[in-house]
Write a protein that holds these residues in place. Sequence first.
Motif, PDB file in Angstrom:
ATOM      1  N   ASN A  85      -1.425   5.060  11.826  1.00 26.26           N
ATOM      2  CA  ASN A  85      -0.078   5.157  11.266  1.00 26.26           C
ATOM      3  C   ASN A  85       0.839   4.233  12.052  1.00 26.26           C
ATOM      4  OD1 ASN A  85       0.110   7.753   9.281  1.00 26.26           O
ATOM      5  ND2 ASN A  85      -1.423   8.090  10.891  1.00 26.26           N
ATOM      6  N   ARG A 140       0.827  -1.209   0.000  1.00 29.64           N
ATOM      7  CA  ARG A 140       0.000   0.000   0.000  1.00 29.64           C
ATOM      8  C   ARG A 140       0.862   1.260   0.000  1.00 29.64           C
ATOM      9  NH1 ARG A 140      -4.708  -1.071   4.568  1.00 29.64           N
ATOM     10  NH2 ARG A 140      -5.603  -2.984   3.686  1.00 29.64           N
ATOM     11  N   SER A 141       2.119   1.126  -0.310  1.00 33.75           N
ATOM     12  CA  SER A 141       3.055   2.242  -0.130  1.00 33.75           C
ATOM     13  C   SER A 141       2.764   3.433  -1.040  1.00 33.75           C
ATOM     14  CB  SER A 141       4.489   1.763  -0.340  1.00 33.75           C
ATOM     15  OG  SER A 141       4.682   1.265  -1.659  1.00 33.75           O
ATOM     16  N   LYS A 142       2.012   3.247  -2.119  1.00 37.99           N
ATOM     17  CA  LYS A 142       1.695   4.364  -3.010  1.00 37.99           C
ATOM     18  C   LYS A 142       0.409   5.088  -2.629  1.00 37.99           C
ATOM     19  CE  LYS A 142       3.887   2.847  -7.365  1.00 37.99           C
ATOM     20  NZ  LYS A 142       3.598   2.518  -8.782  1.00 37.99           N
ATOM     21  N   LEU A 143      -0.361   4.534  -1.704  1.00 37.24           N
ATOM     22  CA  LEU A 143      -1.637   5.153  -1.358  1.00 37.24           C
ATOM     23  C   LEU A 143      -1.410   6.484  -0.646  1.00 37.24           C
ATOM     24  CD1 LEU A 143      -3.714   2.079  -0.103  1.00 37.24           C
ATOM     25  CD2 LEU A 143      -3.605   3.070  -2.393  1.00 37.24           C
ATOM     26  N   ILE A 144      -2.261   7.458  -0.922  1.00 38.92           N
ATOM     27  CA  ILE A 144      -2.118   8.779  -0.299  1.00 38.92           C
ATOM     28  C   ILE A 144      -3.137   8.980   0.822  1.00 38.92           C
ATOM     29  CG2 ILE A 144      -1.139   9.819  -2.365  1.00 38.92           C
ATOM     30  CD1 ILE A 144      -3.897  10.985  -2.990  1.00 38.92           C
ATOM     31  N   CYS A 145      -4.067   8.029   0.977  1.00 35.17           N
ATOM     32  CA  CYS A 145      -5.012   8.080   2.084  1.00 35.17           C
ATOM     33  C   CYS A 145      -5.576   6.679   2.273  1.00 35.17           C
ATOM     34  CB  CYS A 145      -6.138   9.089   1.838  1.00 35.17           C
ATOM     35  SG  CYS A 145      -7.166   8.697   0.399  1.00 35.17           S
ATOM     36  N   ASP A 205       4.824   3.589   7.546  1.00 33.12           N
ATOM     37  CA  ASP A 205       5.685   4.640   7.015  1.00 33.12           C
ATOM     38  C   ASP A 205       6.998   4.125   6.430  1.00 33.12           C
ATOM     39  OD1 ASP A 205       7.079   4.032   9.336  1.00 33.12           O
ATOM     40  OD2 ASP A 205       6.499   5.872  10.376  1.00 33.12           O
ATOM     41  N   HIS A 245      -3.892  11.772   6.771  1.00 32.27           N
ATOM     42  CA  HIS A 245      -4.764  11.226   5.734  1.00 32.27           C
ATOM     43  C   HIS A 245      -5.105   9.749   5.974  1.00 32.27           C
ATOM     44  CE1 HIS A 245      -4.560  14.813   3.271  1.00 32.27           C
ATOM     45  NE2 HIS A 245      -3.243  14.814   3.360  1.00 32.27           N
ATOM     46  N   ARG A 249      -1.456   3.264   7.389  1.00 32.13           N
ATOM     47  CA  ARG A 249      -0.234   3.609   6.672  1.00 32.13           C
ATOM     48  C   ARG A 249       0.958   3.043   7.428  1.00 32.13           C
ATOM     49  NH1 ARG A 249       3.158   7.991   7.941  1.00 32.13           N
ATOM     50  NH2 ARG A 249       4.690   8.520   6.321  1.00 32.13           N
ATOM     51  N   ASN A 285       0.493  10.476   9.685  1.00 29.23           N
ATOM     52  CA  ASN A 285      -0.013  11.190   8.521  1.00 29.23           C
ATOM     53  C   ASN A 285      -1.528  11.301   8.688  1.00 29.23           C
ATOM     54  OD1 ASN A 285      -1.173  11.719   5.928  1.00 29.23           O
ATOM     55  ND2 ASN A 285       0.679  10.978   4.915  1.00 29.23           N
TER      56      ASN A 285
END
Length: 544
Positions: free
Chosen positions: A328, A210-215, A221, A324, A219, A322
């Motif tokens: 985290n 999922r490292s490309k997800l922005i929300c 890190d 979003h 997450r 984060n």
Amino acid sequence: MDDVQDYASFYSPVAGVSLFSEPDILTFRNAFYICGWNNFDHLHGVYTQEGYLIPQAAFHCQWPPVNKGQRPWCDPNIARGLPVIKSGIFVGHMHEQYGHFITEFVSRLWVARKLWDGSQKLIVRSIKSRDDLFRAPWLRALIEAAGFREEDFYFPETSFTVEKLVVASPLFSEDSVCFAGMADYCNEIGAVLTPPELNSEAPRRIYLTRSKLICGTVRIDNEHEFEEALSERGFEIVHPQDLSVADQIALFRNDNFVVGQIGSAFHTSIFVPSPQGICLRSKVFKGGGTPPALSYRLMDQVNGAAFEYLDFPTLIESEHPNGHFYENMTIGDIGLAADLLADRAAKRETSFHLSNMGRGSCVEEADLTAYELIGHSGSAVGSDRRTAMASTYSGATIEKLLLITRRDPANRQRAFLVSAHPDAPALMLSNTWRQGPALPVQVEHLDDGTIAMRSHENNAYIFACHDRRGQGLHAEGPQIMAWERFGIAETSLHLRHRGSRLHALLSLIAIVHYGASPRNLAYYQARYPDLLAHVSGLDPAFRV
């Protein structure tokens, strides 16, 4: 299993609810649909002409199931002034979120395939417009693979009455029940998008990142660093959102071993029979990972899946959150976490695991090991798919023969001969009457490292006797001589074709005769009744 006599209670047919039956299909006269807006579930509903919410068209969650806020009753007098349509079929909520689309829409769409003749309106519940929904390539691809077109669906803009409304119980209800028809229907859709016969390469280890997800929900890190560590250990790193839905489905084919965080990506596994892998629990719950939603395990138990639900190794809360994401996290020891997953994948690749065993448990490793047999002349022992005869013949129709027994050295005497062919064809030995996909034998381990086998039918030793084509196997030896001795070579029981009859046969041997859990025996009873009848019909004295 504790007592052999209790075994019958696990597989005897019983009256009542069966996940392998077909859900109800109901017809209502003058039902009315209340249209809503935005994302408020209670503003949408399908009601009988008396004003009662139709449960089969309602939406539930949690366990025990609770209504998602829809009013249980609506004044039927308001229906008197509504527009009227002649007939319709309610096909659920066409959701813009991938996982909910599968669970809330595909689970009801099955009835349209069964009953729709083009004259009834396929009534969709949606909070998005038709144009908005069909902009999603994955949604359009799934609709078309199911045999429908965009214009086939009716998106109500006002409330209305239906003179004849068909409503089917959903094949899936969140955290509550999943009928086997859900797996059947989704498997058919998946086969249209990714034909199984096109997959022939060696199985892969896959990590869904999922490292490309922005929300989103969780997450990690330092997931990029984790990807590098997994790549060094033989994993292929895949970003599901970069793939078409067909390519995402293909990830679960070919006995690939798929690892990733629990989420919608694993709903894709329902489009493939008998997928396998590890679902990582990354949300925090009482110092560990959040228990997996029952929904995943419900799908697993009717789809022959083999997923483990494990805490994400060394995962701790991130010091750099984060906003979003809801949660985290960070991986405390990347090397250790990668080693643990690689070791687990390697173990799964070399051992035999039953499919998920239902609501309360997941994958179970079976106490099985397998050997290839070598006759005293050095020829491999096999069986002919045409005649079922075991021999050391060679040819295009000859399949390798396996000796299946327990791993425990003290319990290797009771064993079975089975064909290695995925279809688990019948076998027979000369001088015996028994035929079937598994033949019980008694094994004697000899001082020179070879074995001798006695047929459980007549207690005679099995030997390989010369004829014009090679050596046929006969069960009539009175003592152990040269021809009654067989070499053995241990072989992996991590099978290709996890959805095959052979996998089901070995699972049933493990359940019936070697003490594995019978908790999901209904799966085999429904899918492979002939194999269950054969295995359970073998001599009870042969069981653990």
